[in-house]
Design a protein around this motif. Structure first.
Motif, PDB file in Angstrom:
ATOM      1  N   TYR A  22      14.405 109.879  -4.366  1.00 19.44           N
ATOM      2  CA  TYR A  22      15.168 110.379  -5.506  1.00 19.44           C
ATOM      3  C   TYR A  22      14.256 111.093  -6.498  1.00 19.44           C
ATOM      4  N   LEU A  23      13.162 110.437  -6.883  1.00 19.79           N
ATOM      5  CA  LEU A  23      12.304 110.986  -7.927  1.00 19.79           C
ATOM      6  C   LEU A  23      11.626 112.276  -7.484  1.00 19.79           C
ATOM      7  N   GLN A  24      11.246 112.373  -6.208  1.00 16.37           N
ATOM      8  CA  GLN A  24      10.541 113.567  -5.745  1.00 16.37           C
ATOM      9  C   GLN A  24      11.471 114.759  -5.527  1.00 16.37           C
ATOM     10  N   THR A  25      12.752 114.525  -5.402  1.00 16.07           N
ATOM     11  CA  THR A  25      13.675 115.643  -5.229  1.00 16.07           C
ATOM     12  C   THR A  25      14.430 115.988  -6.504  1.00 16.07           C
ATOM     13  N   GLU A  26      14.580 115.047  -7.416  1.00 16.82           N
ATOM     14  CA  GLU A  26      15.382 115.278  -8.614  1.00 16.82           C
ATOM     15  C   GLU A  26      14.546 115.751  -9.796  1.00 16.82           C
ATOM     16  N   ILE A  27      13.309 115.273  -9.885  1.00 13.62           N
ATOM     17  CA  ILE A  27      12.492 115.608 -11.046  1.00 13.62           C
ATOM     18  C   ILE A  27      11.954 117.037 -11.010  1.00 13.62           C
ATOM     19  N   PRO A  28      11.402 117.534  -9.884  1.00 10.63           N
ATOM     20  CA  PRO A  28      10.816 118.879  -9.899  1.00 10.63           C
ATOM     21  C   PRO A  28      11.874 119.957 -10.078  1.00 10.63           C
ATOM     22  N   PRO A  29      11.498 121.121 -10.615  1.00 12.38           N
ATOM     23  CA  PRO A  29      12.394 122.277 -10.587  1.00 12.38           C
ATOM     24  C   PRO A  29      12.756 122.584  -9.136  1.00 12.38           C
ATOM     25  N   ALA A  30      14.010 122.973  -8.896  1.00 12.80           N
ATOM     26  CA  ALA A  30      14.485 123.139  -7.522  1.00 12.80           C
ATOM     27  C   ALA A  30      13.625 124.108  -6.725  1.00 12.80           C
ATOM     28  N   GLU A  31      13.161 125.185  -7.373  1.00  9.65           N
ATOM     29  CA  GLU A  31      12.392 126.190  -6.641  1.00  9.65           C
ATOM     30  C   GLU A  31      10.922 125.811  -6.494  1.00  9.65           C
ATOM     31  N   GLN A  32      10.524 124.624  -6.983  1.00 10.16           N
ATOM     32  CA  GLN A  32       9.131 124.190  -6.870  1.00 10.16           C
ATOM     33  C   GLN A  32       9.002 122.814  -6.216  1.00 10.16           C
ATOM     34  N   ARG A  33      10.032 122.403  -5.502  1.00 16.65           N
ATOM     35  CA  ARG A  33       9.978 121.066  -4.906  1.00 16.65           C
ATOM     36  C   ARG A  33       8.810 120.927  -3.932  1.00 16.65           C
ATOM     37  N   GLY A  34       8.555 121.959  -3.147  1.00 16.61           N
ATOM     38  CA  GLY A  34       7.468 121.886  -2.180  1.00 16.61           C
ATOM     39  C   GLY A  34       6.116 121.704  -2.848  1.00 16.61           C
ATOM     40  N   ALA A  35       5.875 122.451  -3.920  1.00 11.46           N
ATOM     41  CA  ALA A  35       4.604 122.347  -4.630  1.00 11.46           C
ATOM     42  C   ALA A  35       4.458 120.967  -5.277  1.00 11.46           C
ATOM     43  N   TYR A  36       5.528 120.476  -5.885  1.00  8.71           N
ATOM     44  CA  TYR A  36       5.467 119.149  -6.510  1.00  8.71           C
ATOM     45  C   TYR A  36       5.262 118.058  -5.465  1.00  8.71           C
ATOM     46  N   LEU A  37       5.957 118.173  -4.333  1.00 11.09           N
ATOM     47  CA  LEU A  37       5.774 117.193  -3.266  1.00 11.09           C
ATOM     48  C   LEU A  37       4.336 117.242  -2.743  1.00 11.09           C
ATOM     49  N   GLY A  38       3.799 118.462  -2.592  1.00  8.19           N
ATOM     50  CA  GLY A  38       2.422 118.588  -2.139  1.00  8.19           C
ATOM     51  C   GLY A  38       1.434 117.977  -3.114  1.00  8.19           C
ATOM     52  N   ALA A  39       1.658 118.200  -4.402  1.00  9.77           N
ATOM     53  CA  ALA A  39       0.781 117.604  -5.410  1.00  9.77           C
ATOM     54  C   ALA A  39       0.848 116.084  -5.351  1.00  9.77           C
ATOM     55  N   SER A  40       2.050 115.539  -5.160  1.00  7.04           N
ATOM     56  CA  SER A  40       2.209 114.095  -5.060  1.00  7.04           C
ATOM     57  C   SER A  40       1.445 113.541  -3.860  1.00  7.04           C
ATOM     58  N   LYS A  41       1.510 114.251  -2.730  1.00  8.69           N
ATOM     59  CA  LYS A  41       0.789 113.797  -1.540  1.00  8.69           C
ATOM     60  C   LYS A  41      -0.722 113.867  -1.758  1.00  8.69           C
ATOM     61  N   SER A  42      -1.178 114.915  -2.430  1.00  3.40           N
ATOM     62  CA  SER A  42      -2.613 115.054  -2.659  1.00  3.40           C
ATOM     63  C   SER A  42      -3.128 113.964  -3.586  1.00  3.40           C
ATOM     64  N   VAL A  43      -2.418 113.726  -4.682  1.00  3.31           N
ATOM     65  CA  VAL A  43      -2.849 112.691  -5.631  1.00  3.31           C
ATOM     66  C   VAL A  43      -2.767 111.312  -4.980  1.00  3.31           C
ATOM     67  N   GLY A  44      -1.643 111.041  -4.305  1.00  8.04           N
ATOM     68  CA  GLY A  44      -1.501 109.750  -3.645  1.00  8.04           C
ATOM     69  C   GLY A  44      -2.459 109.564  -2.490  1.00  8.04           C
ATOM     70  N   GLY A  45      -2.919 110.678  -1.897  1.00  8.19           N
ATOM     71  CA  GLY A  45      -3.837 110.582  -0.769  1.00  8.19           C
ATOM     72  C   GLY A  45      -5.189 110.011  -1.138  1.00  8.19           C
ATOM     73  N   VAL A  46      -5.553 110.087  -2.413  1.00  2.00           N
ATOM     74  CA  VAL A  46      -6.833 109.522  -2.850  1.00  2.00           C
ATOM     75  C   VAL A  46      -6.837 108.010  -2.624  1.00  2.00           C
ATOM     76  N   THR A  47      -5.757 107.341  -3.021  1.00  2.00           N
ATOM     77  CA  THR A  47      -5.687 105.890  -2.799  1.00  2.00           C
ATOM     78  C   THR A  47      -5.592 105.579  -1.309  1.00  2.00           C
ATOM     79  N   LYS A  48      -4.981 106.484  -0.545  1.00  2.00           N
ATOM     80  CA  LYS A  48      -4.889 106.270   0.900  1.00  2.00           C
ATOM     81  C   LYS A  48      -6.263 106.306   1.545  1.00  2.00           C
ATOM     82  N   MET A  49      -7.165 107.138   1.015  1.00  2.47           N
ATOM     83  CA  MET A  49      -8.527 107.202   1.550  1.00  2.47           C
ATOM     84  C   MET A  49      -9.363 106.003   1.108  1.00  2.47           C
ATOM     85  N   LEU A  50      -9.212 105.622  -0.154  1.00  3.22           N
ATOM     86  CA  LEU A  50     -10.039 104.545  -0.690  1.00  3.22           C
ATOM     87  C   LEU A  50      -9.504 103.162  -0.330  1.00  3.22           C
TER      88      LEU A  50
END
Length: 407
Positions: free
Chosen positions: A326-354
């Motif tokens: 819900y949060l990843q599809t509703e919060i970003p501007p509709a035309e920027q969902r891909g970029a916001y989702l990518g940013a979320s994966k990149s930021v969250g990926g740091v904890t995935k590595m550590l």
């Protein structure tokens, strides 16, 4: 158990097909690369690490590209790229060619996943979106289960032909997946009417959203606990029999298939999603002392405690998924969902590595008392969930002048 007719059912079917191919390959991927290709375990590990780095670095630009060309087109191109790469794996000649191919495959997979999220968010009606994603996740798990069985059967052949089946089955599955997706209804156009396109890198300056992405990353440490730390703990620190690990994974799979849709109830508003985030954090908090206690028990008591811990960690996964969709599809501007989702994966990926190294140290190399520190991490996540979502709600997004509406 049956998705609603129309696009939700087609998306669930696609997920099952994808899961069958992916499950078949993942069952014996390491065996294929070591015995068929002839790589050393260290070389295979380096390749997998490189693939993870590609996903970490490439998520934002590839998500932005999916926004620009459309989710369905990005999804199809990514699936075709993955199919071509898997078809080429049997011809791998040496370590460097393996690195090139796994980089291409990781890029294609990241692009396909970005396109998939952009497409689903745009093509599925808002009131059905989270439930449809829940059905897709459940059917993906069904597909992985079937694929794992097929992969085990291929490995049982104990031959090069059996190993070849692992890779070609996934290549065929991805090609069919691309065809299936290409025949889905076109998504509504999300072209912005603004004269100046917002920069995709501006997403990283959306500090409330990056804080939310960091929260996702912390809560998804439960996946590391489930997949790596708890199995290591069970084998090295308890008297649980090794075959129990198969039972623990089966508990997770059954719960994911049977309860994922039900667990998303309430994930249709900021308030409801925040509640699910806090429930997810508390479930992981409760799981930590349960696992720690299993190191001091014997026999059936140990088995029961480990099984209960897996139930709690799976509950975290189910509640987290619904809230995040819900949060990843509703919060970003509709035309920027891909970029916001990518940013979320990149930021969250740091904890995935550590996460794997640090959590393994805390849980096992401390003798067990580190489980209380791990529980403390999830307590912080529980306490931070509500203020972070409130911060996101009252702050304008990248390129917008109004904050996200309260829903």
């Amino acid at each position: 158990m049956l998705p609603p007719p129309g696009l939700p059912r087609r998306l669930a079917t696609q997920s099952a097909l994808l899961g069958i191919g992916g499950g078949t390959f993942l069952t014996g991927s390491v065996v294929f690369f070591t015995l068929y290709v002839g790589l050393s375990p260290i070389q295979v590990g380096l390749g997998f690490s490189l693939a993870g780095l590609v996903g970490l670095v490439g998520s934002l630009p590839l998500g932005h590209l999916a926004d620009r060309i459309g989710g369905r087109r990005a999804w199809v191109l990514g699936a075709l790229g993955g199919a071509a790469t898997f078809a080429a794996y049997p011809f791998t000649d040496g370590f460097w060619m393996f690195l090139v191919l796994i980089t291409i495959e990781a890029t294609a997979d990241t692009f396909a996943n970005a396109g998939r999220m952009v497409y689903m968010a745009a093509a599925v009606r808002r009131e059905e979106r989270v439930r449809t994603m829940a059905f897709a996740r459940a059917y993906l798990n069904v597909g992985f289960t079937v694929g794992s069985g097929l992969g085990a059967a291929a490995l049982a052949l104990d031959s090069r032909a059996g190993l070849l089946v692992l890779v070609l089955a996934n290549a065929a599955g991805l090609a069919l997946n691309a065809l299936f997706v290409a025949r889905m209804p076109a998504q509504p156009s999300l072209r912005t009417t603004r004269e100046r396109q917002p920069s995709p890198w501006g997403v990283l300056r959306d500090h409330p959203y990056t804080a939310l992405a960091s929260l996702f990353g912390v809560l998804w440490l439960n996946a590391t606990l489930f997949g790596e730390v708890v199995p290591l703990w069970a084998i090295t620190m308890t008297d649980a029999p090794k075959p129990l690990l198969g039972v623990l994974f089966a508990i997770n799979t059954v719960m994911a298939v049977a309860l994922q849709v039900r667990a998303t109830r309430g994930a249709d508003s900021l308030t409801g999603s925040t509640r699910l985030l806090r429930w997810a954090a508390l479930a992981s908090v409760a799981a930590c002392p349960v696992v720690a206690l299993s190191g001091a028990t014997h026999g059936w008591a140990t088995i029961a405690l480990l099984a209960f811990a897996i139930v709690l960690l799976t509950a975290t996964e189910l509640w987290m998924s619904g809230a995040q969709w819900y949060l990843q599809t509703e919060i970003p501007p509709a035309e920027q969902r891909g970029a916001y989702l990518g940013a979320s994966k990149s930021v969250g990926g740091v904890t995935k590595m550590l996460g794997p190294a640090s959590l393994t140290f805390l849980a096992i190399h401390t003798g067990g008392w580190g489980w209380w520190l791990i529980a403390g991490i999830f307590v912080v996540a529980w306490a931070a969930a509500r203020p972070i979502v409130a911060w996101v709600e009252r702050t304008p997004r990248n390129g917008l002048t109004e904050p996200v509406p309260s829903i």
